[in-house]
Design a protein around this motif. Structure first.
Motif, PDB file in Angstrom:
ATOM      1  N   MET A 115       0.822  -1.201   0.000  1.00  0.00           N
ATOM      2  CA  MET A 115       0.000   0.000   0.000  1.00  0.00           C
ATOM      3  C   MET A 115       0.866   1.265   0.000  1.00  0.00           C
ATOM      4  O   MET A 115       0.523   2.258  -0.611  1.00  0.00           O
ATOM      5  N   ASP A 116       2.029   1.231   0.685  1.00  0.00           N
ATOM      6  CA  ASP A 116       2.905   2.404   0.699  1.00  0.00           C
ATOM      7  C   ASP A 116       3.365   2.754  -0.710  1.00  0.00           C
ATOM      8  O   ASP A 116       3.413   3.914  -1.101  1.00  0.00           O
ATOM      9  N   GLU A 155      11.548   1.799  12.221  1.00  0.00           N
ATOM     10  CA  GLU A 155      11.386   1.469  10.805  1.00  0.00           C
ATOM     11  C   GLU A 155      10.751   2.631  10.050  1.00  0.00           C
ATOM     12  O   GLU A 155      11.136   2.941   8.913  1.00  0.00           O
ATOM     13  N   SER A 156       9.801   3.305  10.674  1.00  0.00           N
ATOM     14  CA  SER A 156       9.152   4.453  10.033  1.00  0.00           C
ATOM     15  C   SER A 156      10.141   5.596   9.815  1.00  0.00           C
ATOM     16  O   SER A 156      10.062   6.321   8.813  1.00  0.00           O
ATOM     17  N   ILE A 157      11.089   5.770  10.742  1.00  0.00           N
ATOM     18  CA  ILE A 157      12.084   6.833  10.580  1.00  0.00           C
ATOM     19  C   ILE A 157      12.957   6.548   9.370  1.00  0.00           C
ATOM     20  O   ILE A 157      13.204   7.418   8.532  1.00  0.00           O
ATOM     21  N   ALA A 158      13.423   5.310   9.247  1.00  0.00           N
ATOM     22  CA  ALA A 158      14.291   4.940   8.129  1.00  0.00           C
ATOM     23  C   ALA A 158      13.572   5.121   6.796  1.00  0.00           C
ATOM     24  O   ALA A 158      14.141   5.635   5.830  1.00  0.00           O
ATOM     25  N   LEU A 159      12.302   4.704   6.740  1.00  0.00           N
ATOM     26  CA  LEU A 159      11.539   4.866   5.506  1.00  0.00           C
ATOM     27  C   LEU A 159      11.329   6.341   5.177  1.00  0.00           C
ATOM     28  O   LEU A 159      11.386   6.750   4.014  1.00  0.00           O
ATOM     29  N   ILE A 208       9.938  10.250  -0.732  1.00  0.00           N
ATOM     30  CA  ILE A 208       9.678  11.530  -1.379  1.00  0.00           C
ATOM     31  C   ILE A 208       9.092  12.469  -0.318  1.00  0.00           C
ATOM     32  O   ILE A 208       8.160  12.083   0.394  1.00  0.00           O
ATOM     33  N   PRO A 209       9.641  13.678  -0.153  1.00  0.00           N
ATOM     34  CA  PRO A 209       9.250  14.553   0.972  1.00  0.00           C
ATOM     35  C   PRO A 209       7.869  15.186   0.810  1.00  0.00           C
ATOM     36  O   PRO A 209       7.733  16.392   0.626  1.00  0.00           O
ATOM     37  N   THR A 216       1.595   9.600   4.707  1.00  0.00           N
ATOM     38  CA  THR A 216       2.753   9.362   3.849  1.00  0.00           C
ATOM     39  C   THR A 216       3.927   8.843   4.683  1.00  0.00           C
ATOM     40  O   THR A 216       4.019   9.120   5.885  1.00  0.00           O
ATOM     41  N   PRO A 217       4.853   8.109   4.054  1.00  0.00           N
ATOM     42  CA  PRO A 217       6.047   7.655   4.788  1.00  0.00           C
ATOM     43  C   PRO A 217       6.815   8.811   5.416  1.00  0.00           C
ATOM     44  O   PRO A 217       7.367   8.679   6.509  1.00  0.00           O
ATOM     45  N   PHE A 218       6.834   9.968   4.737  1.00  0.00           N
ATOM     46  CA  PHE A 218       7.562  11.119   5.254  1.00  0.00           C
ATOM     47  C   PHE A 218       6.948  11.617   6.558  1.00  0.00           C
ATOM     48  O   PHE A 218       7.654  11.846   7.550  1.00  0.00           O
ATOM     49  N   ARG A 219       5.616  11.782   6.588  1.00  0.00           N
ATOM     50  CA  ARG A 219       4.953  12.246   7.808  1.00  0.00           C
ATOM     51  C   ARG A 219       5.131  11.232   8.940  1.00  0.00           C
ATOM     52  O   ARG A 219       5.377  11.609  10.097  1.00  0.00           O
ATOM     53  N   ARG A 220       5.014   9.941   8.629  1.00  0.00           N
ATOM     54  CA  ARG A 220       5.198   8.921   9.668  1.00  0.00           C
ATOM     55  C   ARG A 220       6.618   8.955  10.222  1.00  0.00           C
ATOM     56  O   ARG A 220       6.838   8.732  11.416  1.00  0.00           O
TER      57      ARG A 220
END
Length: 480
Positions: A1-2, A204-208, A213-214, A220-224
Motif C-alpha cells: 500500500m505504501d 522502521e518508520s524513521i528509516a523509511l 519523497i518529501p 505518507t512515509p515522510f509524515r510517519r
C-alpha cells in the motif's frame, strides 16, 4: 500500500507541477555548454520515482547501471529528490568525491533529513561537523576493545531469548531486534527487553521517511517518519534528564556509555550540548547503529543458507575460537582478530547487499569533471552499486566469492559499503565487531535452511528480504 500510495501522490504532483513548470520555469544558465549527458525526467520530481522504484523491485543497481550504459560510465545527469543532480560512477567518481570533501563538494541531505533531524533548528551540516569531531572519541580503539565482551553478553541473551528452542524464526525481525538492543546497551546502558522493544517500534518508520519523497501529508512515509522521530526524541530527553540526575548524585559513571560521554563533552568554547541536541545525536546513532547492521546480519543468514560450502568454512573457523574459550568465558578483541575468513564473508555480503546504497554531495563551486561542467549547487550522488556490481571491478559480480578480500583486497575506491574519504562511516569498526559476534553465535549454535527459497529482495531504503527471511533452525548438539 505504501508503494501504491506514493505512486498515486506522485502522479498528482506531476500534473500540478507540470502546470507550474510551464508557467514559471526558466532554464538556469549553464557553466559551459557541455553538461553531463542524461535527462531530468518529469518536471520538478525528475527521476525520483524511477530511482526509488528500482529498489522497491529489488534491483537498486538497475537505475545506475542502465544509465551508465546509455549515457556515460563516468558521470550522468538526472534529477533526484527535487534537485538537479549528477551521478558520479566507478572508482574514479568515488575517488573524486571522497577526495574533494570541503574543497569542491560538501555533504548534502535531502530536505527529509533536516525535518526529521531538526537539531534544535540548526542545520544538519553544522551539527554533523560537531558530531564528527566527537565520534572518534566514542569509537576509539580502547572503547571498541571494551565493547566486545558487552556485545557478547547481549548477543548470548539475544539468541537465548529469540532463537534457542525455536523450530522456525523470521530472521530480519530478529536481527533488527538484536542490533537495536546492542545499540541501546552500548549507547544508553538500557538492556531490559521490554524497554528496548518499546523504543524500537518507531524506528522502521524513521528509516523509511529519511529516503521517501518529501510529501508532508497524513499517511505518507515522510509524515510517519517525522512523527516517529518526535516520539523517540521525547523518550530520549526523559532518559537524558534521568542520567543527568544520576551523574550529579553519583549513581551513574561518566564512562559507562556514549550518553554519559555526550553529557560531559564540551566544545572548544567550553559549551555543553543541550538536551535536545543530545537526543537528536543519540537518535542518529541508534539509526546508524542498528539499521545497517541488521540488514547485513540478515543477509549473512541468507547467503550462508544458500552456500553450504561457505557455511562450513565459517563454522570451522568459529568452532576453533569457541574451543579455545573456557565455559562461560566472553569473547574479546583478540578472538575477533582471528575471524579473518568470517569477515571476508561479511564483506562479500556487504558488496552484494550494501546497506548504504550511496550518498549525496553538493557542488560548492563550479568545476569540470571528465570534460563536463558541474554547476555550483548541483547535487552529486555516488552509488556503491556502480562499482560493487560492475564486472570491471569485480569479475562475475553476482558470484559470491569471499576470496576477493584476501590479501590486499579490492582496488581502492571500489568497495565502499561505509563510504570513503573524510566522511567514511566512523562506526565502521563498531559494525565489524557486532557482525562478527553475531556470526560467532549464529554458526556455533545453528544450521538452518530458507523456508522461501526464491524470496524477493527489496530495497527501501536498505535491502531486506520481502517476507523477512523465515528459516527453519537445526540446533547443534554442542554449543559454544
Amino acid at each position: 500500500m505504501d508503494i501504491f500510495y506514493a505512486l498515486l501522490v506522485s502522479l498528482f504532483i506531476v500534473v500540478v507541477s507540470f502546470s507550474i513548470h510551464l508557467l514559471f520555469y526558466k532554464s538556469k544558465p549553464d557553466v559551459a555548454t557541455k553538461l553531463p549527458p542524461g535527462h531530468k525526467g518529469w518536471p520538478v520530481i525528475g527521476e525520483s520515482i524511477d530511482f526509488l522504484a528500482t529498489g522497491w523491485k529489488g534491483h537498486p543497481e538497475k537505475f545506475i547501471l542502465d544509465r551508465m550504459a546509455k549515457f556515460s560510465t563516468q558521470v550522468f545527469r538526472t534529477s533526484l529528490m527535487l534537485e538537479d543532480a549528477a551521478v558520479f560512477c566507478g572508482s574514479a567518481g568515488n575517488k573524486f568525491l571522497f577526495s574533494n570533501e570541503n574543497k569542491l563538494v560538501q555533504a548534502w541531505w535531502p530536505s527529509n533529513v533536516d525535518k526529521i533531524f531538526p537539531s534544535s533548528n540548526k542545520t544538519s551540516k553544522i551539527e554533523a561537523i560537531k558530531m564528527r569531531k566527537m565520534l572518534p572519541n566514542l569509537f576509539k580503539p580502547e572503547a571498541l576493545h571494551r565493547y566486545v565482551p558487552i556485545m557478547d553478553m547481549v548477543t548470548r541473551k539475544h539468541f537465548e531469548n529469540g532463537w534457542e528452542g525455536k523450530d522456525q524464526i523470521v530472521t530480519y525481525e530478529l536481527t533488527k531486534n538484536f542490533t537495536f538492543w546492542l545499540a541501546c546497551k552500548i549507547f544508553l546502558s538500557i538492556d531490559e527487553p521490554e524497554r528496548v522493544k518499546y523504543l524500537s517500534g518507531p524506528f522502521e518508520s524513521i528509516a523509511l521517511g529519511l529516503l521517501s519523497i518529501p510529501i508532508d501529508l497524513p499517511g505518507t512515509p515522510f509524515r510517519r517518519g517525522i512523527n516517529s522521530a518526535n516520539f523517540i526524541r521525547k523518550e530520549l530527553v526523559k532518559i537524558i534528564q534521568q542520567r543527568k540526575f544520576d551523574l550529579a548524585n553519583g549513581k551513574a559513571s561518566p564512562t559507562q556509555d556514549i550518553l554519559s560521554h555526550m553529557l560531559l563533552y564540551s566544545d572548544e568554547e567550553g559549551k555543553f550540548m543541550e538536551e535536545y541536541d543530545i537526543a537528536d545525536k543519540i537518535l542518529g546513532l541508534l539509526i546508524g547503529g542498528h539499521d545497517t547492521a541488521s540488514s547485513a546480519c540478515a543477509f549473512i543468514v541468507k547467503y550462508l543458507a544458500e552456500l553450504p560450502e561457505i557455511y562450513e568454512e565459517v563454522y570451522k573457523e568459529q568452532t576453533e575460537i569457541a574451543k579455545s574459550k573456557a565455559a562461560g568465558e566472553l569473547l574479546n578483541w583478540e578472538d575477533l582478530s582471528k575471524m579473518k575468513y568470517s569477515w571476508n564473508v561479511a564483506c562479500e555480503v556487504l558488496r552484494l547487499a550494501p546497506p548504504l546504497q550511496g550518498a549525496f554531495r553538493e557542488a560548492i563551486t563550479d568545476f569540470m569533471y571528465n570534460g563536463y561542467s558541474i554547476p555550483k549547487g548541483w547535487k552529486l550522488y555516488w552509488s556503491a552499486n556502480s562499482t560493487h556490481k560492475n564486472p570491471e571491478f569485480f569479475p562475475e559480480p553476482q558470484k559470491f566469492d569471499p576470496s576477493r578480500f584476501d590479501g590486499r583486497g579490492p582496488a581502492p575506491y571500489t568497495f565502499v559499503p561505509f563510504g570513503g574519504g573524510p566522511r567514511m562511516c566512523p562506526g565502521k569498526e563498531y559494525a565489524r565487531l557486532e557482525i562478527l559476534v553475531f556470526m560467532h553465535h549464529l554458526v556455533t549454535k545453528f544450521k538452518w535452511e530458507k523456508i522461501i527459497p526464491d524470496e524477493q529482495i527489496i530495497v527501501n531504503p536498505m535491502p531486506s528480504p520481502a517476507k523477512g527471511l523465515p528459516i527453519r533452525l537445526y540446533q547443534h548438539d554442542v554449543q559454544s
